[in-house]
Design an enzyme around this catalytic site. Structure first.
Site, mmCIF file in Angstrom:
data_model
loop_
_atom_site.group_PDB
_atom_site.id
_atom_site.type_symbol
_atom_site.label_atom_id
_atom_site.label_comp_id
_atom_site.label_asym_id
_atom_site.label_seq_id
_atom_site.Cartn_x
_atom_site.Cartn_y
_atom_site.Cartn_z
ATOM 1 C CD GLU A 113 -2.979 -1.152 2.233
ATOM 2 O OE1 GLU A 113 -2.568 -1.261 3.409
ATOM 3 O OE2 GLU A 113 -4.184 -1.040 1.941
ATOM 4 C CD GLU A 133 -3.435 -6.808 3.517
ATOM 5 O OE1 GLU A 133 -3.003 -7.673 2.727
ATOM 6 O OE2 GLU A 133 -3.004 -5.646 3.539
#
Ligand code: 1HE
Length: 258
Positions: A113, A133
């Site tokens: 990210e 995730e």
């Protein structure tokens, strides 16, 4: 510039700011201290800095969110924490100068990210990308669902999270995770070469690319076209643009690719 944390090394080389994530014993996982320190650096970047490079110490760029800080949060704290990531990664994306990420090893979860918030990504061959995730029972929270589909498409991001798919450096370059692929150990050399080019551009051009282009991308077709015309008119009116055009017409400009 003095680093706000031992987990972050800073170095200034002329008009380039080098930021090193320095938590190799935890694979540069982002705890709040590291992330908030990055925010402090982006809030106080000296005005003369024309390009910023981010890299990671040790064998990996970053293992993402520090999972040891995650388990005790309730819903409200989780929301606030994700919004903190958004705030800080926006400061990277809309920094006062373009940001180049030099990647190697793991670029996973929050590490991906952060990389996606940068403007140029250079990947050494050891780089691999993942969004664990999906396997950890959580969701991305640092802006990946907005930034990653713009780089690789929603289908590829969905696949990464549903199946735990890992992309290699070569695959990453092919699908748009990095713009450059280099040999192991040569990421910084390439990063500095790219940074020099960025520093040589007109400031307004760099501003248009890092602040205006992403807004145009988010705008409607017609609004985007109008924004482009306005930016083009402003840029061409600058004295620096006029000088550069004059240099070209009088044979003083560098040839393409020089
Ligand atoms: C960590 C973390 C971490 C390592 N948080 N401590 N990210 C992940 O799910 C990725 C988790 N990490 C890994 O898969 C691996 O560590 C790596 C593939 C990146 C590197 O492997 P390796 O063999 O070099 O290192 P290691 O032995 O797994 O880890 C070394 C130490 O770092 C170890 O601690 P130690 O005290 O036992 O030595 C690990 O616990 C620690 N470590 N990664 C905390 N991530 C805004 S939302 C974003 C959400 C996410 O990013 S989720 C994805 C999280």
């Amino acid at each position: 510039m003095i680093s706000p944390s031992p987990s972050l090394d800073l170095e200034i080389r002329k008009d380039i700011l080098l930021i090193s994530l320095n938590r190799p014993e935890k694979r540069n996982a982002f705890n709040d201290d590291l992330l908030l320190s990055i925010e402090k650096v982006f809030d106080a970047t000296p005005k003369n800095i024309k390009c910023i490079i981010i890299k990671g110490e040790g064998k990996h760029f970053s293992a993402g969110l520090d999972l040891s800080e995650l388990s005790q949060r309730d819903v409200v704290q989780g929301l606030e924490h994700s919004r903190m990531w958004h705030r800080i990664l926006e400061k990277i994306q809309f920094a006062s100068a373009p940001v180049v990420a030099c990647l190697h090893g793991a670029v996973v979860g929050g590490g991906l990210e952060v990389a996606a918030a940068c403007h140029i990504r250079i990947a050494e061959k050891s780089t691999f990308y993942a969004l664990p995730e999906g396997q950890r029972g959580i969701f991305v929270g640092g802006g990946a669902s907005v930034r990653l589909p713009k780089l690789i498409g929603t289908a590829r991001m969905t696949d990464m999270m549903l199946t735990g798919r890992i992309y290699s450096a070569e695959e990453g370059e092919r699908i748009g995770l990095s713009q450059y692929l280099v040999e192991d150990g040569s990421g910084m050399e390439k990063g500095l070469e790219i940074a020099e080019k960025i520093c040589g551009n007109a400031q307004l051009t760099n501003y248009a690319l890092t602040h205006v282009l992403p807004r145009i991308e988010d705008a409607s077709h017609q609004t985007g076209l109008l924004m482009e015309s306005m930016m083009a008119a402003i840029a061409q009116d600058s004295s620096e643009a006029k000088q550069r055009l004059q240099d070209f017409l009088e044979g003083r400009a560098k040839k393409l690719g020089e």
